[in-house]
Design a protein around this motif. Structure first.
Motif, PDB file in Angstrom:
ATOM      1  N   ALA A   1       1.315  -1.268  -0.265  1.00  0.00           N
ATOM      2  CA  ALA A   1       0.319   0.519  -0.134  1.00  0.00           C
ATOM      3  C   ALA A   1       1.066   1.260   0.182  1.00  0.00           C
ATOM      4  O   ALA A   1       1.871   1.307   0.550  1.00  0.00           O
ATOM      5  N   LEU A   2       0.904   2.077  -1.275  1.00  0.00           N
ATOM      6  CA  LEU A   2       1.195   3.514  -1.255  1.00  0.00           C
ATOM      7  C   LEU A   2       0.027   4.039  -0.408  1.00  0.00           C
ATOM      8  O   LEU A   2      -0.841   4.485  -1.023  1.00  0.00           O
TER       9      LEU A   2
ATOM     10  N   LEU B   1       7.841  17.395   2.320  1.00  0.00           N
ATOM     11  CA  LEU B   1       7.941  16.242   1.733  1.00  0.00           C
ATOM     12  C   LEU B   1       8.310  15.244   2.637  1.00  0.00           C
ATOM     13  O   LEU B   1       7.809  14.158   2.399  1.00  0.00           O
ATOM     14  N   ASN B   2       9.101  15.694   3.325  1.00  0.00           N
ATOM     15  CA  ASN B   2       9.764  14.895   4.483  1.00  0.00           C
ATOM     16  C   ASN B   2       8.273  13.910   5.365  1.00  0.00           C
ATOM     17  O   ASN B   2       8.503  13.109   5.618  1.00  0.00           O
ATOM     18  N   GLN B   3       7.652  14.805   6.285  1.00  0.00           N
ATOM     19  CA  GLN B   3       6.510  14.057   6.219  1.00  0.00           C
ATOM     20  C   GLN B   3       5.765  12.890   5.560  1.00  0.00           C
ATOM     21  O   GLN B   3       5.147  12.074   5.528  1.00  0.00           O
ATOM     22  N   LEU B   4       5.609  13.451   4.080  1.00  0.00           N
ATOM     23  CA  LEU B   4       5.322  12.604   3.417  1.00  0.00           C
ATOM     24  C   LEU B   4       6.183  11.496   3.032  1.00  0.00           C
ATOM     25  O   LEU B   4       5.439  10.613   3.296  1.00  0.00           O
ATOM     26  N   MET B   5       7.215  11.531   3.332  1.00  0.00           N
ATOM     27  CA  MET B   5       7.875  10.007   2.808  1.00  0.00           C
ATOM     28  C   MET B   5       7.499   9.655   4.630  1.00  0.00           C
ATOM     29  O   MET B   5       7.693   7.711   4.782  1.00  0.00           O
ATOM     30  N   ILE B   6       7.561  10.284   5.609  1.00  0.00           N
ATOM     31  CA  ILE B   6       7.368   9.461   7.093  1.00  0.00           C
ATOM     32  C   ILE B   6       6.281   8.824   7.266  1.00  0.00           C
ATOM     33  O   ILE B   6       6.184   7.131   7.545  1.00  0.00           O
ATOM     34  N   LEU B   7       5.178   9.171   6.581  1.00  0.00           N
ATOM     35  CA  LEU B   7       3.760   8.625   6.485  1.00  0.00           C
ATOM     36  C   LEU B   7       4.132   7.485   5.830  1.00  0.00           C
ATOM     37  O   LEU B   7       3.282   6.764   6.445  1.00  0.00           O
ATOM     38  N   ASN B   8       4.335   7.433   4.477  1.00  0.00           N
ATOM     39  CA  ASN B   8       4.564   6.389   3.644  1.00  0.00           C
ATOM     40  C   ASN B   8       5.043   5.913   4.171  1.00  0.00           C
ATOM     41  O   ASN B   8       4.554   4.047   4.373  1.00  0.00           O
TER      42      ASN B   8
ATOM     43  N   GLN C   1       8.245   5.729  -5.660  1.00  0.00           N
ATOM     44  CA  GLN C   1       7.104   5.433  -4.378  1.00  0.00           C
ATOM     45  C   GLN C   1       6.182   5.881  -5.380  1.00  0.00           C
ATOM     46  O   GLN C   1       5.514   5.000  -5.611  1.00  0.00           O
ATOM     47  N   PHE C   2       6.523   6.761  -6.476  1.00  0.00           N
ATOM     48  CA  PHE C   2       4.801   6.972  -6.577  1.00  0.00           C
ATOM     49  C   PHE C   2       4.922   7.202  -8.792  1.00  0.00           C
ATOM     50  O   PHE C   2       4.566   7.527  -9.139  1.00  0.00           O
TER      51      PHE C   2
END
Length: 237
Positions: free
Chosen positions: A2-3, A57-64, A231-232
């Motif tokens: 899941a992404l 963007l860093n937070q997006l990476m952490i969530l992913n 990732q995307f």
């Protein structure tokens, strides 16, 4: 695997700061402020250390990554290995502190273990910065040595033991200090503010520190953009 669903839209939400809590679900979908089902992870606005596009963007990476750790066996294994490594490192450091305190006859106070799986952008920049800065300092000391026909070196550690300590150090980013010395093979002679090379070093240290910071920021930005593509499947504009 899941992404995160609609990552660009989520990135915009994080960057704008127009949320109280973002909830991430097992299928990669997400909601803002209102929890619709059992979440895998979440992000509270108060957790944002800095308001910048790079930190968003860093937070997006952490969530992913949290999503992948919760839904993918491979990522869950990597997360456990990281936890075990940090815990073992903490144990080793605490044992050293305990032994040192006992040798000095001092009371040993244990430092609590704090697991930190993710770095902020500033921490990522600092990590890159130090490595880049040392490379620049190596080049600088070599150039000055060749130009002045002297063996000029630098030192980060135990600077307080230097004679005329305050007049021999240069303050650099992230609270660090550096000092230069001339070595003739027998003794070290630290370069203080009365030395002819001091003003040159002052300018050069400031210059290379700024270069190292800029290069570190570029490296972190490139890392995060490359992560997004990996990732995307498309480039982040």
């Amino acid at each position: 695997m899941a992404l995160l669903n609609k990552p660009l839209k989520l990135l915009e939400v994080i960057w704008s700061g127009h949320f109280d809590t973002i909830f991430i679900y097992v299928d990669g979908t997400w909601s803002i402020n209102e929890k619709k089902k059992e979440e895998v992870c979440s992000l509270c606005k108060e957790e944002l250390i800095a308001s910048s596009k790079l930190e968003a963007l860093n937070q997006l990476m952490i969530l992913n990554t949290k999503l992948l750790e919760a839904t993918t066996e491979e990522y869950a294994k990597l997360a456990k290995e990281d936890y075990d490594f940090q815990y073992a490192q903490w144990e080793y450091e605490e044992q050293g502190s305990k032994d040192c305190a006992e040798d000095r006859g001092e009371e040993y106070i244990e430092r609590p273990f704090k697991y930190k799986p993710f770095s902020s952008v500033e921490e990522r920049i600092q990590s890159y910065y130090h490595e880049i800065f040392v490379d620049y300092m190596d080049d600088l000391s070599k150039q000055l040595s060749d130009y002045n026909n002297q063996n000029i070196q630098y030192e980060f550690e135990e600077l307080e033991s230097i004679l005329n300590y305050q007049s021999s150090i240069f303050h650099i980013p992230f609270g660090e200090k550096v000092a230069f010395y001339v070595s003739d093979g027998k003794k070290l002679r630290y370069i203080d503010e009365n030395h002819s090379l001091y003003p040159i070093l002052k300018n050069e240290v400031s210059r290379v520190a700024k270069l190292a910071i800029n290069d570190a920021r570029k490296s972190v930005k490139e890392d995060l953009h490359e992560w997004f593509i990996s990732q995307f499947g498309y480039e982040l504009k």
